[in-house]
Design an enzyme around this catalytic site. Structure first.
Site, short mmCIF file in Angstrom:
data_model
loop_
_atom_site.label_atom_id
_atom_site.label_comp_id
_atom_site.label_asym_id
_atom_site.label_seq_id
_atom_site.Cartn_x
_atom_site.Cartn_y
_atom_site.Cartn_z
N LYS A 68 0.85 -1.18 0.00
CA LYS A 68 0.00 0.00 0.00
C LYS A 68 0.89 1.23 0.00
O LYS A 68 1.98 1.24 0.61
CB LYS A 68 -0.91 -0.02 1.23
CG LYS A 68 -1.99 1.05 1.25
CD LYS A 68 -2.94 0.84 2.43
CE LYS A 68 -4.01 1.90 2.52
NZ LYS A 68 -4.95 1.65 3.64
N SER B 184 -10.47 -1.01 6.44
CA SER B 184 -9.80 -0.73 5.17
C SER B 184 -9.04 -1.90 4.58
O SER B 184 -8.54 -1.81 3.46
CB SER B 184 -8.86 0.47 5.32
OG SER B 184 -9.61 1.64 5.45
N SER C 283 -9.84 1.90 2.22
CA SER C 283 -8.68 2.65 1.72
C SER C 283 -7.60 1.76 1.12
O SER C 283 -6.78 2.23 0.35
CB SER C 283 -8.09 3.52 2.83
OG SER C 283 -7.36 2.77 3.76
#
Length: 540
Positions: free
Chosen positions: A120, A225, A201
């Site tokens: 990420k 998320s 997210s």
């Protein structure tokens, strides 16, 4: 003092350069019609596990360099549709070659030797890739060292392939933010139906895992998320016990809830990756209490009979009666758990504490100001020096940061706090929130003498209409477990009649990660629910 960045398009330039530096594919790949499925050395990337890849490399049918080249080629072909990957690591082919040399001389360092992994985009890497949390404000940041989990991945022999798109600032800039959108990466799209959201997210990490753009990806979770995007992309998402994985070197929301975990196409790959990245870290004091949570060998939890004789509570309240597809798939899940030998206990509905959010928002905003200021102060490079500077940057670069579509309300609320995490009033809010969340779960487990709780993870993916997601009736699932610091694992369970993925979650108390992984594995092996995405442009 660090100044505001004057070159907000630098991240896009880095992405373009890194894509241009991709090495040519060095393995024979068979692309299915549509160019979405690949085989190499007899291995189907959409189906293979990491142990299967290791076996192919040990038998000299495959090299890490070839595997890395094939994933880079998939990114070239699929990412224009998905916007799941922000940058690829220009050093990835060289890392793969070094892994091949190390394997020949010393053997594999572990199950991630030579395995390409996507991170990420909020995880520090001390290499030629940026770390921006999706914001152009950090496009010239220069982390001095890898995040601790990245260091552990490299130590395990993994190939850091690149970075995945995310909701900007991990969805803590504005309550009106669009899931999966960032100024750096644009809008992530769901591989199953391209005009659908990936939720949460860690959107790019989930989409990339589902589309086999890497063997496994890493996400972060502060309030759903990891698990929400994993459920909407038919992948396995693991949010571990707070502190099991170090947060050092990850752009923060709050150290009291942030955690990192794997997203993979199967439980086996998620488990072995979790084992590689977990462990104590002096830079993260929450890791010491979590030491010893996992057994020494991840393979001990991969037991097809793990559910036999276990008491699994069924949480329906607030989660069923909303979507006929969710109800159908969840009812099938409950029947399957019974068939696998579990004692299924209905009525194990975790209550939603009325005052949880009354305490939670003041705690989160105080922690965010404290933690993001500390991160910015410790990160070299030209970027805003603190939260006040970020707010000013967004106003100055309103067009590229899309301030007309949604603002920075969370930033502004946080800036109004003193950011003092030693303040008694703040500490009272955080303590109350944690106590309410833990009691909600632990009291339910105790009242029914349960080993775990199962519930649908979330609703089917919503359209990407560039409007903020409506409040989900499933938010309480993640609120309780994440505020408590407890683990949650989502696993593919089925699909809607139109083909949108659905997941179910196993929840437990603190440090129940190994047991939950075992239950998820037994369920996964019995159902084999997941299938590869079809990349449909839209639904009929």
């Amino acid at each position: 003092m660090r100044s505001s960045v004057r070159t907000p398009l630098r991240c896009a330039a880095v992405a373009a350069v890194s894509m241009a530096l991709l090495a040519p594919v060095s393995a024979q790949a068979d692309a299915a019609p549509g160019g979405t499925a690949d085989r190499i050395a007899g291995v189907d990337l959409d189906r293979v596990t990491i142990p299967g890849l290791q076996q192919a490399m040990e038998r000299h049918r495959l090299t890490s360099e070839q595997l890395t080249g094939l994933y880079l080629d998939r990114i070239r072909r699929l990412n224009p549709r998905l916007r799941a990957v922000v940058t690829v690591n220009p050093d990835a082919p060289a890392i793969a070659r070094a892994s091949d040399r190390a394997r020949r001389v010393h053997g594999a360092r572990g199950p991630l030797e030579g395995i390409p992994v996507l991170l990420k985009e909020n995880m520090d890497t001390a290499d030629r890739q940026p770390t921006t949390a999706g914001s152009t404000a950090l496009s010239a940041a220069k982390p001095a060292q890898d995040a601790e989990l990245v260091r552990r991945l490299r130590e395990a022999g993994a190939v850091v392939l690149g970075k995945a798109n995310m909701t900007e600032w991990a969805n803590f800039r504005s309550p009106m933010a669009v899931a999966g959108w960032s100024a750096v990466g644009g809008q992530t799209h769901n591989p199953y139906v391209l005009d659908r959201s990936t939720s949460g997210s860690s959107s790019g990490s989930a989409a990339a895992a589902a589309a086999s753009l890497a063997a496994v990806t890493i996400g972060t979770d502060t309030g759903g998320s990891i698990v929400d995007p994993a459920a909407t992309t038919s992948t396995v998402g693991v949010r571990p016990t707070l502190g099991l994985v170090s947060r050092a070197g990850i752009v923060p929301i709050t150290s009291r809830q942030d955690t990192a975990g794997p997203i993979a196409r199967n439980v086996t790959d998620a488990a072995l990756t979790l084992w590689a990245i977990q462990g104590p870290d002096p830079a993260d004091p929450d890791t010491a209490p979590a030491a010893g949570t996992l057994p020494a060998d991840y393979r001990t939890v991969l037991d097809r009979g793990a559910l036999r004789g276990k008491r699994i509570g069924v949480w329906r309240e607030g989660h069923t009666g909303i979507s006929p597809d969710v109800d159908r798939v969840f009812d099938a899940t409950v029947r399957r758990l019974k068939a696998l030998g579990a004692t299924v206990v209905e009525g194990a509905d975790v209550p939603q504490p009325e005052k949880l959010h009354e305490h939670l928002l003041p705690a989160l905003t105080t922690e965010f100001k404290h933690d993001v200021n500390a991160y910015l102060a410790a990160t070299p490079g030209s970027h805003p020096a603190d939260l006040a500077g970020l707010i000013a940057y967004n106003k100055e670069h309103a067009d590229i940061e899309d301030m007309a579509r949604f603002g920075q309300e969370y930033f502004e609320l946080a800036q109004q706090t003193d950011g003092n995490v030693n303040d008694p009033q703040y500490r009272a809010h955080r303590a109350a929130a944690v106590d309410l969340a833990r009691r909600a779960i632990d009291d339910t487990l105790a009242a029914h003498k349960l080993d775990a709780i199962v519930t649908p993870t979330t609703l089917p993916a919503t359209p990407v209409d560039f409007q903020p997601d409506a409040p989900s009736p499933f938010a309480g699932t993640t609120d309780n477990s994440v505020v408590a610091g407890y683990p949650q694992i989502t696993v593919p369970a089925g699909y809607t009649d139109q083909g949108l993925p659905l997941g179910v979650s196993f929840l437990g108390t603190r440090s129940s990660d190994a047991r939950l992984l075992g239950y998820a594995y037994a369920y996964e092996q019995a159902t084999q629910a997941r299938h590869a995405p079809n990349y449909l442009p839209t639904l009929p």
